[in-house]
Design an enzyme around this catalytic site. Sequence first.
Site, PDB file in Angstrom:
ATOM      1  N   ASP A 161      10.376  -9.178 -19.651  1.00 12.65           N
ATOM      2  CA  ASP A 161       9.877 -10.433 -20.221  1.00 12.65           C
ATOM      3  C   ASP A 161       8.380 -10.375 -20.521  1.00 12.65           C
ATOM      4  O   ASP A 161       7.631  -9.600 -19.919  1.00 12.65           O
ATOM      5  CB  ASP A 161      10.120 -11.592 -19.245  1.00 12.65           C
ATOM      6  CG  ASP A 161      11.558 -12.058 -19.243  1.00 12.65           C
ATOM      7  OD1 ASP A 161      12.411 -11.357 -19.820  1.00 12.65           O
ATOM      8  OD2 ASP A 161      11.840 -13.117 -18.652  1.00 12.65           O
ATOM      9  N   HIS A 308       9.086  -7.509 -15.793  1.00 14.79           N
ATOM     10  CA  HIS A 308       8.087  -7.989 -16.748  1.00 14.79           C
ATOM     11  C   HIS A 308       7.257  -6.824 -17.279  1.00 14.79           C
ATOM     12  O   HIS A 308       6.811  -5.974 -16.498  1.00 14.79           O
ATOM     13  CB  HIS A 308       7.156  -9.015 -16.093  1.00 14.79           C
ATOM     14  CG  HIS A 308       7.843 -10.287 -15.699  1.00 14.79           C
ATOM     15  ND1 HIS A 308       8.590 -10.399 -14.543  1.00 14.79           N
ATOM     16  CD2 HIS A 308       7.909 -11.495 -16.317  1.00 14.79           C
ATOM     17  CE1 HIS A 308       9.089 -11.628 -14.461  1.00 14.79           C
ATOM     18  NE2 HIS A 308       8.693 -12.312 -15.518  1.00 14.79           N
TER      19      HIS A 308
END
Length: 469
Positions: A161, A308
């Site tokens: 992400d 992430h």
Amino acid sequence: MRYSGIAWTGSGFDLAVLDEDGRPAAPPARFAAARTDALTGHLLRLEREFAASGESLLTVIDSTNGILDGRLIGAGLAVGRADPWVLPPRSGFGSVPAEELALAAARDPAAVVRLSAETGTLAGRDPEPATDPGLLDRLHRAGRWLSSGDRERPVVALTFDDGPNPPHTGRILDLLDRYGVPATFFCVGLHALPHPAELERMAAAGHQIANHSWSHPYLPDLTRGELLAQLARTDEAIGATVGADGGPRMFRPPYGSRTPAVLRRLTGSGATVVLWDVEASDWTLPGAAAITRAVLERARPGSVVLLHDGGGDRSQTVEALPGVIEACSPAATDSPGSTPCPVPDAPSPDRPAAVGVFGWLAAGAGCRAASGRRPGCWLLPGPGVVVPADAEGAVGEQVPVDAGHWLLAVLPIVVLLVFLVPLRWRAPRRPRSPCSPPRWSPWPRSGRPGTRSPSPAERASGTRCSSCT
């Protein structure tokens, strides 16, 4: 005290700095989306200048800006969030103007919520309202909701992400290429816009590119129009680089927001909503070993792993990734030309269509058995039972229930009926009055409720009562 407000726009960030009286304390500045490092450095210089005169600096963002807090906090800056009820309404595509953000803090410093690396922009928020199970079920059955894949297939999905985020995204792509592993990247529009090279590399390597909003906002604070604009602008930014056909088909809500209002607004977007069932919390920077351990302890066949590549320094995630891949996929080798991991077959009625667009990593001994259950889940008797959501954000999965489960569910009921319920119920005996009706007859002989004919003995003695005829 000095207050700096940062507003996001369609192309970057605006900065305004005010003192306690709301007067400018530094010239306003504007930074392109690609210059977040320059923005951070500028704030650090201002902080040092103010500290020399005995003043401190608080940087203020609003709830529609969730892509700078981690970077700024990681640099050592004090960051706060101004919520909608202390700000004027937003107009157009963008956040509240930077001057208004700084002014809100100057007027009432207590109204600004201080953020930390552990909480991010969710600090001080009340728990979200319960998700609408009916709407979730409809989305799931339509193939537009996914939090995990097929539990019977030994595969897991790696997702990243908040990128693209050079150089960390590039280093992650290097590792994925080295191991021959596919992944899905949920990109933020403000990061995708200035980094087309990373998007092109993702697409060329066969990775999936998906939508993670434009500015990583807290979705419950957006109107329906604002939410759809976030999706549309991000789709445009990604599609302009990888082509319309390669544009996003999936959307991951920032922070996993899935309130009833958010889901209703997303229903008309046409996007498939994707969450996760394994989160390593790598954004809190717990260390590479902790990230690897968290993934391997929670992952099992069909898991969707959340990591992430953007939002700040992701060197720990990069360091942890080889251990995750090697433990989950014994077939993966640290050498060029390794065989890509398998991709699921075409969608079927038992598996949402969204599963087919993921790249899946073959899962080995590093994942729990397919029969394992997450802590906190209840398995209710019935065919195709939906396991309720757990604390990590997974919405549910279809779990087939065989005849043995049905037998175990029905057997206690049968035992209760056979052994605990009498075959014939009889009322307890009560003293009879001379005028009470016979117990074996629900109605008196005269046919009138509550009355009966007197007995011969009563006739002989002349005894009568009000209920006798």
